[in-house]
Design an enzyme around this catalytic site. Sequence first.
Site, PDB file in Angstrom:
ATOM      1  N   THR A 192       0.124   9.522  -0.800  1.00 40.39           N
ATOM      2  CA  THR A 192       0.483  10.820  -0.488  1.00 40.39           C
ATOM      3  C   THR A 192      -0.618  11.520  -1.134  1.00 40.39           C
ATOM      4  O   THR A 192      -1.199  11.438  -1.917  1.00 40.39           O
ATOM      5  CB  THR A 192       1.881  11.093  -1.426  1.00 40.39           C
ATOM      6  OG1 THR A 192       1.626  11.105  -2.778  1.00 40.39           O
ATOM      7  CG2 THR A 192       2.826  10.148  -0.696  1.00 40.39           C
ATOM      8  N   ARG A 193      -0.746  12.635  -0.104  1.00 39.59           N
ATOM      9  CA  ARG A 193      -1.665  13.550  -0.253  1.00 39.59           C
ATOM     10  C   ARG A 193      -1.593  15.066   0.302  1.00 39.59           C
ATOM     11  O   ARG A 193      -0.542  15.035   1.193  1.00 39.59           O
ATOM     12  CB  ARG A 193      -3.144  13.085   0.384  1.00 39.59           C
ATOM     13  CG  ARG A 193      -2.788  12.749   1.901  1.00 39.59           C
ATOM     14  CD  ARG A 193      -3.996  11.890   2.410  1.00 39.59           C
ATOM     15  NE  ARG A 193      -3.766  11.701   3.784  1.00 39.59           N
ATOM     16  CZ  ARG A 193      -2.933  10.585   4.193  1.00 39.59           C
ATOM     17  NH1 ARG A 193      -2.497   9.786   3.406  1.00 39.59           N
ATOM     18  NH2 ARG A 193      -2.879  10.460   5.706  1.00 39.59           N
ATOM     19  N   HIS A 238      -8.487  -5.206  17.134  1.00 41.98           N
ATOM     20  CA  HIS A 238      -9.096  -6.450  17.766  1.00 41.98           C
ATOM     21  C   HIS A 238      -8.322  -7.859  17.054  1.00 41.98           C
ATOM     22  O   HIS A 238      -9.062  -8.853  17.684  1.00 41.98           O
ATOM     23  CB  HIS A 238     -10.529  -6.282  16.707  1.00 41.98           C
ATOM     24  CG  HIS A 238     -10.481  -6.644  15.410  1.00 41.98           C
ATOM     25  ND1 HIS A 238     -10.439  -5.547  14.520  1.00 41.98           N
ATOM     26  CD2 HIS A 238     -10.649  -7.599  14.550  1.00 41.98           C
ATOM     27  CE1 HIS A 238     -10.388  -5.746  13.270  1.00 41.98           C
ATOM     28  NE2 HIS A 238     -10.636  -7.128  13.410  1.00 41.98           N
ATOM     29  N   HIS A 252       0.890  -1.253   0.042  1.00 40.50           N
ATOM     30  CA  HIS A 252       0.083  -0.143   0.052  1.00 40.50           C
ATOM     31  C   HIS A 252       0.996   1.239   0.184  1.00 40.50           C
ATOM     32  O   HIS A 252       1.869   1.321   0.657  1.00 40.50           O
ATOM     33  CB  HIS A 252      -1.013  -0.087   1.259  1.00 40.50           C
ATOM     34  CG  HIS A 252      -1.444   1.344   1.557  1.00 40.50           C
ATOM     35  ND1 HIS A 252      -0.847   2.081   2.583  1.00 40.50           N
ATOM     36  CD2 HIS A 252      -2.427   2.010   1.237  1.00 40.50           C
ATOM     37  CE1 HIS A 252      -1.602   3.219   2.743  1.00 40.50           C
ATOM     38  NE2 HIS A 252      -2.557   3.210   1.661  1.00 40.50           N
TER      39      HIS A 252
END
Length: 296
Positions: free
Chosen positions: A135-136, A196, A132
Site C-alpha cells: 500500500t502506498r 508473454h 505479495h
Amino acid sequence: MTDQMTAQKEQASAWFRTLRDEIVAAFEALEDSQVDGPFSAEPAGRFEVTETTRQSDDGSDAGGGLMSVMRGGRVFEKVGVNVSTVYGTLGKPAQQAMAARGVPGIEEDPRFWASGISLVAHMQNPHSPAVHMNTRMFWTPGAWWFGGGSDLNPCIEYDEDTAHFHDVQKQHLDPHGEALYPELKAWADEYFYVPHRGRARGVGGIFMDDRNTGDWAADFALTQDIGRAFLPAFLPITEKRRDTPWDEADRDTQLVHRGLYAEYNLVYDRGTKFGLATGHDANAVLMSLPPLAKWV
C-alpha cells in the site's frame, strides 16, 4: 503544500510503519509456532533490519526507510517487508511515465513524495503459497493518490485457499461500497497478467492505483483496510499448508513458478521500475525476487 497535506502525509507514513511492525511481529510468531515439518529443527527465523537511503542526483538526502528480510526460516524461505518515505525530483523518464498516466503538471513541476509498505513472501513448503502486498501514498504538486493491494501466488493451487483469500479481501472492501471488490479484483487480474506467458502469475487478489476521489480521508481509510485484510487473509492459509508433506516434484514445480514470478517483477511491475528509475536502494527494490528459481 498546505499544513493539512503535510499532516496527512505524516499520518500515512506513520500508518505504513505501524502495519510493517504488525506484520513483522506476526511472521516471527509464525516461525516460533512451527514445530513439525522438515525445517522444524532449524532455528526460528528472524528479520534482519537494514536502513535504506535514497539520494537525489546532486547527492543530497532524499529519504529512505527500513528493509526487513528473513531468510532460511522454518516457514519462510525468504520474506521481505519494506517501508519507506522518499522525496525529491523525478527524472525525465519518470516524469514522462507519470504524465502518460494523466498526472497534471508533473513535467512543469516534477517534485514528488512517496511513502508505502511492500511485502513479498516466498515459502519453504511448496504447498504454502507465496504472497505479495503493498500500500502506498504518492504526492506531487498537482495531485495525490493512493495505491496498492495484495495477491496470492500458489505454485500448487487449492480452491479453498483461493476462496478464503478473496473472501477476506471482500469483507474488508464491502464497507467502502459493494461495487469496490469486483472492480479491484478485475484490476488485479489484469495487472498481474504475464502477457508473454499468456497467464496470470497467481490466483489474483485486489489492486488499485491512482486512487483520488477527492476525499483524502475516505481514500486513506480504504488503503488502511487493504492493509488490515492482509494478515487474516494470508496467515490461516499458511498455518494450514506449512506441514503438508511434499517431494522433489513439488519443489521443482515451486521453483518453476518462482521463475514466472521473477519474470513478471523484472519485466512488468510498475513499482520495480519506479524504484530503480528514481534511485532507491536497489537491494530493497529487488527484495521481491525469490531466493531460488528455475526455468524449463
